[in-house]
Design a protein around this motif. Structure first.
Motif, PDB file in Angstrom:
ATOM      1  N   ILE A   1      49.713  58.585  40.424  1.00 12.39           N
ATOM      2  CA  ILE A   1      48.561  58.289  41.288  1.00 12.39           C
ATOM      3  C   ILE A   1      47.457  59.306  41.049  1.00 12.39           C
ATOM      4  N   SER A   2      47.810  60.591  40.996  1.00 15.13           N
ATOM      5  CA  SER A   2      46.795  61.628  40.886  1.00 15.13           C
ATOM      6  C   SER A   2      46.128  61.615  39.509  1.00 15.13           C
ATOM      7  N   LYS A   3      46.869  61.300  38.425  1.00 14.04           N
ATOM      8  CA  LYS A   3      46.277  61.313  37.083  1.00 14.04           C
ATOM      9  C   LYS A   3      45.282  60.174  36.914  1.00 14.04           C
ATOM     10  N   ILE A   4      45.621  58.996  37.396  1.00 16.64           N
ATOM     11  CA  ILE A   4      44.691  57.865  37.314  1.00 16.64           C
ATOM     12  C   ILE A   4      43.439  58.155  38.134  1.00 16.64           C
ATOM     13  N   ALA A   5      43.653  58.698  39.318  1.00 17.54           N
ATOM     14  CA  ALA A   5      42.521  59.017  40.187  1.00 17.54           C
ATOM     15  C   ALA A   5      41.620  60.060  39.542  1.00 17.54           C
ATOM     16  N   LEU A   6      42.227  61.036  38.860  1.00 13.83           N
ATOM     17  CA  LEU A   6      41.435  62.083  38.212  1.00 13.83           C
ATOM     18  C   LEU A   6      40.585  61.500  37.087  1.00 13.83           C
ATOM     19  N   LYS A   7      41.161  60.616  36.266  1.00 11.25           N
ATOM     20  CA  LYS A   7      40.387  59.982  35.191  1.00 11.25           C
ATOM     21  C   LYS A   7      39.197  59.213  35.765  1.00 11.25           C
ATOM     22  N   ASN A   8      39.465  58.433  36.787  1.00 14.63           N
ATOM     23  CA  ASN A   8      38.386  57.660  37.408  1.00 14.63           C
ATOM     24  C   ASN A   8      37.311  58.572  37.988  1.00 14.63           C
ATOM     25  N   SER A   9      37.749  59.682  38.575  1.00 14.26           N
ATOM     26  CA  SER A   9      36.797  60.619  39.177  1.00 14.26           C
ATOM     27  C   SER A   9      35.894  61.241  38.118  1.00 14.26           C
ATOM     28  N   ILE A  10      36.452  61.564  36.957  1.00 11.08           N
ATOM     29  CA  ILE A  10      35.653  62.147  35.875  1.00 11.08           C
ATOM     30  C   ILE A  10      34.602  61.149  35.395  1.00 11.08           C
ATOM     31  N   ILE A  11      35.026  59.917  35.141  1.00  7.17           N
ATOM     32  CA  ILE A  11      34.085  58.894  34.649  1.00  7.17           C
ATOM     33  C   ILE A  11      33.019  58.590  35.696  1.00  7.17           C
ATOM     34  N   ASN A  12      33.431  58.452  36.947  1.00  8.66           N
ATOM     35  CA  ASN A  12      32.465  58.149  38.002  1.00  8.66           C
ATOM     36  C   ASN A  12      31.453  59.282  38.162  1.00  8.66           C
ATOM     37  N   GLY A  13      31.937  60.529  38.093  1.00  4.37           N
ATOM     38  CA  GLY A  13      31.034  61.666  38.247  1.00  4.37           C
ATOM     39  C   GLY A  13      30.012  61.756  37.135  1.00  4.37           C
ATOM     40  N   LEU A  14      30.421  61.423  35.919  1.00  7.49           N
ATOM     41  CA  LEU A  14      29.502  61.466  34.780  1.00  7.49           C
ATOM     42  C   LEU A  14      28.564  60.268  34.742  1.00  7.49           C
ATOM     43  N   SER A  15      28.873  59.228  35.487  1.00  8.01           N
ATOM     44  CA  SER A  15      28.059  58.004  35.484  1.00  8.01           C
ATOM     45  C   SER A  15      26.931  58.058  36.506  1.00  8.01           C
ATOM     46  N   GLN A  16      26.927  59.049  37.370  1.00  8.42           N
ATOM     47  CA  GLN A  16      25.903  59.138  38.405  1.00  8.42           C
ATOM     48  C   GLN A  16      24.627  59.767  37.846  1.00  8.42           C
ATOM     49  N   SER A  17      23.532  59.579  38.578  1.00  5.62           N
ATOM     50  CA  SER A  17      22.274  60.205  38.149  1.00  5.62           C
ATOM     51  C   SER A  17      22.361  61.724  38.253  1.00  5.62           C
TER      52      SER A  17
END
Length: 757
Positions: free
Chosen positions: A13-29
């Motif tokens: 759970i934590s590894k998938i969430a971490l990957k998503n968090s990295i991509i989401n953070g880099l996708s923001q303005s």
């Protein structure tokens, strides 16, 4: 060294969430990467090197405190405790605490929580052998650790350690919510929470702490990019395209660490877990935040603990006053002290905290028929009186029957208040109207069952009414009965401290009393110029059908507002202390000691001071405000060639000398008075005035509670202002007036004096 490692991770759970968090953070303005990427095995090793840098003062400051205060801190940790450290690291600092516990021969289990198993083993292995300390490593995240500790037995005492100013890595609101989560999920009343917090220090000092000339910190940050590649198992990021950039934001009080993009670059994330391929374009000079390090002022620390409903035990700073360790605990109840606390109509949550306080005090009574103050009923009366007053007013408002047994209303409605100079319960001129005193009081279990039924009756009222739209007349009932119970919490405590049979409050950390070696500076005389002030406010009880609910409520002696002209005067900057009153007794023929003291050897002027934890030596309480009667205060003032302030003078002083750096000791911040400050507006105790409680132009006694004030217009009661350590924050409003008989010696009331004009 014998230790064990427990894997408490929820890995997938934590590894998938971490990957998503990295991509989401880099996708923001405004781009960011979660801070957790910094803490792989290599990152933890880099951070350990940082803690040895002279520029990174935080670690040495914390070690400085622990070298001097570890024994003191461990005094508070009971034998048989579990100690849980959030983010244990290399344990260099924690070892100072563990050695102290071992020296004190306390059997504890120490749980070191960290992200990496290898680092846990490296930290635990070299500690050496302990006889009393059992070592357990917890391999997991903060969230994993919280879930693990939440399953401890409810009666197990816990001490939570959160050091290294790790709180600074969270946004302020995130930090508040995290502390609140710890308090809610892990802690029981009496459990401890030790938090290390960096101050808002000199900006240059903070800047170099995170940007050392040897670039150790830069390598720690840049390693996070390598970790991202490992997390995705893809060569996504080339470190050569980025550089470390840091700055201190002085307005926010936050150091900020970024990856700065050197040239335009595109990051490609291959598909994973049903996610399509992702491309993220980064522009030259764009900043990607990876870490914040918040610094805290005293006010911000207070707000953090306030939100978490934690009470201070003690705080310590390092020798250079750069950093603090705050030892806090979860109390059995917590009264909110912020702006919300002054809203008139209490919430049901506020009621429930108030009930916890009443129940805590009830459990301190070992003999309910004790009568430690001769002018009061025994404890059993007040245990019944508090719910009876609530029930009577609810029943009258809704035109319903009293709660069974209905005859409780006849014996518990109102207590006694005799003339203390000539008490006679049978003479109405010498005692206010009161309920019938039965030959035998009901048994305690019956009263407690009655109390619980009345509480359920009140809960039903809240269930049936939207608090935003309830009638103002009902709001007044809820406000009045709430404040009535809050006031009785304090009067109940007057009795408890006079009762040698009372037990200390359960779930409250017992202070480790130490003599006060600091001499308090002589009270300054603060000049106050002539001015006109307003006393009271305009709360018209008869207009409840038309006035909005948002207007504040008040008792009859607070209304209507009235203008008063105050002539120039000079007033002491702080209250008179126990030490100063003891000196007065030593140098005069007056040997009447306050009832807040206990004589040990009066011939040698040896006294102790009463507390809910038992008597403390005068050397401990020498700088506390002296709690005394108004008559005693007047005799002290005469000896000092000074006078008591009038009500309007004291109110004027409170208005003009509010200090943002002084947190008043009210609402059970501590369960006892505390040392006076050089300039102290109020706190620890109420303060006597020379003003007689009496009628005034425009006064109209309450229709709901006609005897509240008017029964005491007898020339024998004086107004007191402020609040004590046991005063509910809702009562600390500007218009509130309290009063007691001039000779009443038991109230938590001190005095400050004025120069005679």
């Amino acid at each position: 060294m014998t230790y064990s490692i427990v894997d408490i991770r929820k890995t997938e759970i934590s590894k998938i969430a971490l990957k998503n968090s990295i991509i989401n953070g880099l996708s923001q303005s405004t781009k960011s990467i979660p801070t957790i990427v910094l803490y792989d095995d290599l990152g933890l090793q880099h951070f350990e090197k940082i803690t040895y840098l002279k520029e990174y003062y935080l670690t040495e400051a914390e070690i400085d405190i622990l070298k001097n205060k570890a024994d003191h801190i461990c005094d508070y940790i009971p034998d048989g405790s579990s100690i849980i450290e959030l983010g244990s690291g290399a344990l260099r600092k924690t070892l100072l605490l563990l050695n102290s516990i071992e020296k004190q021969k306390k059997n504890v289990t120490y749980y070191a929580l960290d992200l990496m198993e290898d680092e846990l083993r490296k930290s635990l292995s070299p500690l050496g052998e302990f006889e009393y300390v059992k070592l357990v490593g917890l391999w997991g995240t903060y969230e994993d650790g919280i879930d693990f500790a939440a399953n401890f037995p409810r009666d197990a005492h816990k001490t939570i350690l959160w050091m290294g100013s790790s709180v600074g890595n969270l946004m302020r609101d995130e930090a508040k919510n995290f502390v609140k989560t710890i308090q809610d999920k892990i802690m029981n009343p009496g459990d401890l929470f030790l938090i290390g917090i960096d101050r808002r220090n000199d900006p240059d000092k903070i800047t170099i702490a995170y940007n050392d000339p040897n670039r150790v910190t830069a390598e720690f940050i840049m390693n996070g990019l390598n970790h991202i590649n490992a997390i995705f198992d893809q060569p996504i990021i080339d470190r050569k395209d980025f550089e470390y950039f840091a700055k201190y934001n002085i307005d926010i009080g936050r150091h900020e660490a970024y990856y700065k993009v050197k040239n335009d670059v595109t990051l490609e994330f291959k598909a994973f877990n049903d996610k399509p391929k992702v491309e993220i374009k980064l522009k030259k000079d764009e900043l990607i935040n990876v870490e914040y390090s918040y610094k805290y002022s005293k006010t911000e620390v207070d707000a953090l603990l306030e939100f978490g409903s934690l009470s201070y035990v003690e705080s310590w700073s390092d020798s250079q006053s750069l950093y603090d360790l705050h030892l806090t605990h979860k109390p059995p109840f917590y009264f909110t002290r912020g702006p919300e606390s002054h809203k008139s109509v209490p919430t049901i949550e506020e009621w429930k905290e108030l009930w916890k306080s009443t129940d805590t005090l009830t459990n301190m009574v070992n003999s309910i028929y004790d009568k430690p103050i001769e002018y009061r009923h025994p404890f059993i009366f007040y245990i019944g009186h508090i719910p009876a007053f609530l029930d009577i007013n609810l029943a009258r408002y809704f035109k319903q029957d009293f709660t069974e047994p209905q005859y409780y209303a006849t014996i518990f409605e109102r207590g006694i208040d005799p003339d203390i100079n000539d008490p006679d319960l049978n003479d109405p001129r010498k005692c206010n109207p009161h309920s019938i005193i039965p030959d035998n009081w009901p048994d305690l279990n019956s009263i407690l069952s009655y109390r619980d039924r009345v509480r359920q009756r009140l809960i039903a009222v809240y269930d049936d009414h939207d608090q935003k739209t309830l009638p103002r007349s009902l709001g007044r009932i809820l406000w009045m009965t709430f404040e009535h119970e809050a006031m009785h919490v304090e009067t109940f405590l007057y009795m408890l401290v006079q009762n040698k049979n009372a037990s200390p409050p359960k779930g409250v950390v017992i202070p480790r009393w130490r003599p006060s070696y600091d001499s308090v500076p002589k009270a300054n005389l603060i000049p106050v110029s002539a001015q006109t002030i307003t006393l009271g406010h305009d709360d018209d009880e008869s207009a409840d059908d038309t006035d909005p609910l948002s207007l504040p409520f008040g008792w009859d002696n607070e209304r209507p507002s009235r203008k008063v002209t105050v002539q120039p005067f000079e007033i002491q900057s702080r209250p008179v202390t126990n030490g100063e009153y003891l000196y007065f007794m030593k140098t005069t023929i007056n040997k009447e000691y306050p009832s807040s003291w206990i004589p040990v050897d009066p011939s040698l002027f040896h006294y102790k001071v009463r507390t809910v934890f038992g008597p403390v030596d005068m050397s401990v309480a020498v700088n506390w405000p002296v709690m005394l009667s108004q008559e005693q205060a007047c005799r002290y003032a005469e000896w000092a060639k000074m006078r008591l302030p009038t009500e309007e003078e004291l109110r004027c002083f409170y208005d003009l000398h509010k200090r943002s750096d002084f947190e008043p000791n009210i609402g059970f911040s501590y369960w006892h008075p505390t040392d006076v400050k050089n300039v102290q507006t109020f706190g620890s105790g109420w303060e006597w005035t020379s003003t007689e409680l009496n009628t005034y132009p425009g006064f109209k006694k309450s229709e709901l509670y006609p005897g509240y004030s008017a029964d005491f217009f007898d020339g024998k009661h004086a107004v007191i202002l402020g609040g004590s350590w046991a005063t509910h924050p809702k009562i600390i409003r500007r218009s509130f007036r309290n009063w007691y008989q001039r000779g009443y010696p038991y109230v938590f009331c001190s005095v400050r004096l004025c120069l005679i004009n």
